[in-house]
Design an enzyme around this catalytic site. Sequence first.
Site, mmCIF file in Angstrom:
data_model
loop_
_atom_site.group_PDB
_atom_site.id
_atom_site.type_symbol
_atom_site.label_atom_id
_atom_site.label_comp_id
_atom_site.label_asym_id
_atom_site.label_seq_id
_atom_site.Cartn_x
_atom_site.Cartn_y
_atom_site.Cartn_z
ATOM 1 N N ASP A 176 -0.324 0.330 -5.397
ATOM 2 C CA ASP A 176 -1.374 1.152 -4.794
ATOM 3 C C ASP A 176 -2.562 1.212 -5.745
ATOM 4 O O ASP A 176 -2.388 1.103 -6.970
ATOM 5 C CB ASP A 176 -0.882 2.570 -4.483
ATOM 6 C CG ASP A 176 -1.704 3.217 -3.375
ATOM 7 O OD1 ASP A 176 -1.318 3.089 -2.200
ATOM 8 O OD2 ASP A 176 -2.743 3.838 -3.677
ATOM 9 N N GLY A 208 4.695 6.969 -1.293
ATOM 10 C CA GLY A 208 5.991 6.309 -1.400
ATOM 11 C C GLY A 208 7.055 6.633 -0.388
ATOM 12 O O GLY A 208 8.223 6.304 -0.614
ATOM 13 N N ASP A 260 1.415 -1.543 4.838
ATOM 14 C CA ASP A 260 1.078 -0.359 5.641
ATOM 15 C C ASP A 260 -0.386 -0.066 5.312
ATOM 16 O O ASP A 260 -0.693 0.727 4.428
ATOM 17 C CB ASP A 260 1.991 0.806 5.275
ATOM 18 C CG ASP A 260 1.712 2.045 6.110
ATOM 19 O OD1 ASP A 260 1.078 1.904 7.171
ATOM 20 O OD2 ASP A 260 2.111 3.141 5.696
ATOM 21 N N CYS A 286 0.878 -1.183 0.000
ATOM 22 C CA CYS A 286 0.000 0.000 0.000
ATOM 23 C C CYS A 286 0.908 1.223 0.000
ATOM 24 O O CYS A 286 1.047 1.914 1.010
ATOM 25 C CB CYS A 286 -0.925 -0.002 1.205
ATOM 26 S SG CYS A 286 -1.893 -1.514 1.416
ATOM 27 N N CYS A 294 -0.997 3.287 11.203
ATOM 28 C CA CYS A 294 -0.721 4.458 12.038
ATOM 29 C C CYS A 294 -1.953 4.729 12.898
ATOM 30 O O CYS A 294 -2.539 5.812 12.873
ATOM 31 C CB CYS A 294 -0.320 5.671 11.211
ATOM 32 S SG CYS A 294 -1.429 6.083 9.844
#
Length: 418
Positions: free
Chosen positions: A255, A235, A302, A231, A355
């Site tokens: 992506d 970048g 991610d 993902c 995150c």
Amino acid sequence: MPISPAVFARAEAVLGELLRFAAPADATLSQYFRRHGELGRADRAFVAETTFAVLRRRRSLTARCGDDVTSRRLLLASLACVQGLNRRELESLLRESETKWLAEAKAVKLADLPPPVRCDLPDWLYEMLVAQMGEAAAEALAEASKHSAPLDLRVNPLKAEREAVLARLAEDGIAGVATPFSPLGIRLAGKPALARHPLFLDGSVEVQDEGSQLLGYLVQPKRGEMVADFCAGAGGKTLLLGALMRSQGRLYAFDVSAPRLAALKPRLARSGLSNVHPVRIESERDARVRRLAGKLDRVLVDAPCSGLGTLRRNPDLKWRQTAKAIAELAVKQASILAAASTLVKPGGRLVYATCSPLAAENDVIVDAFLAAHPEFVPLNAGEVLRAQGIAIEAGERLRLSPLEQGVDGFFAAVLERR
């Protein structure tokens, strides 16, 4: 210096746009500045800082506004109650009718407010965090998330060394120190404009939070390997993985968003990397993904997430997310992790990261995946990092937060295919 009423009016107008939550706050702010190129750097900084300060403390500031909650009052309450400006410093802005109200606003005691209001969180998020970590820890994390994040850089080891970059920045009057964990990180003392700095233009440095950098070290790619950033987005982590590979081997940047991958192109050109292959895919089950089944040494996922670990930078997220959205994200995260795992060859490594501090997006996803995929076993994230000379307190799964490590909130689990 007294605050200019004209600049304050700009902040009031911007805050009105931000509070509609029609788009991400940083995008709304950037669009406003593009429309108003006459604003100088200091004015832009004031507008950005004051409006984001309100987003961070929206609920407690709203409680101080009484029955008349306006962008103007929210800004004044923030300047007086959070930044601590006195009446003299605000006299150029205050109307006579506002003096009594502002005194009352300053008299409000945070301790008397309901916990979610005091913590400046929506009820659903406060309750979710308390259920997960307890009241004291949830409130401490909420408080840490209300402060502005520092500006971190990552040195590109293909082009520069950290000490040389620090020396060059110092020569240019930009103060910074080596980050405590990432071997390539630099934390700047302020928020200098870097877009035209030679070190940025030639690809020697990139802006990247230290926590994000540590994810690359969990992947630990080596020269000549086949690796995927599943993902990739714009970048940032892709560039780090490519640099750790010394631009040798093959690195796929997958992506579903063409605009995000387009944003990678100029960064890739600056980086000097030649082993990165951006690929837009329709979904995690795209045929171009399936063709690589069982062939890759390392895969980083991610995953798309709530972003609630980045509230210092994106305070609007806590007002734009919902409990329903978290549940929907979890379904997507599980699907992406399962699809990405098919790429990993025996003995290869899979890293799942978000995150977000929420267990619903993290441990719940990883535990369910391991239960359904016995061919994968967990590795100890702390040991993986310490083996690379990164001295950080971490157990089997990496958990970073602004409270504990002073970085954005990240979660990561390291898995290996038997």
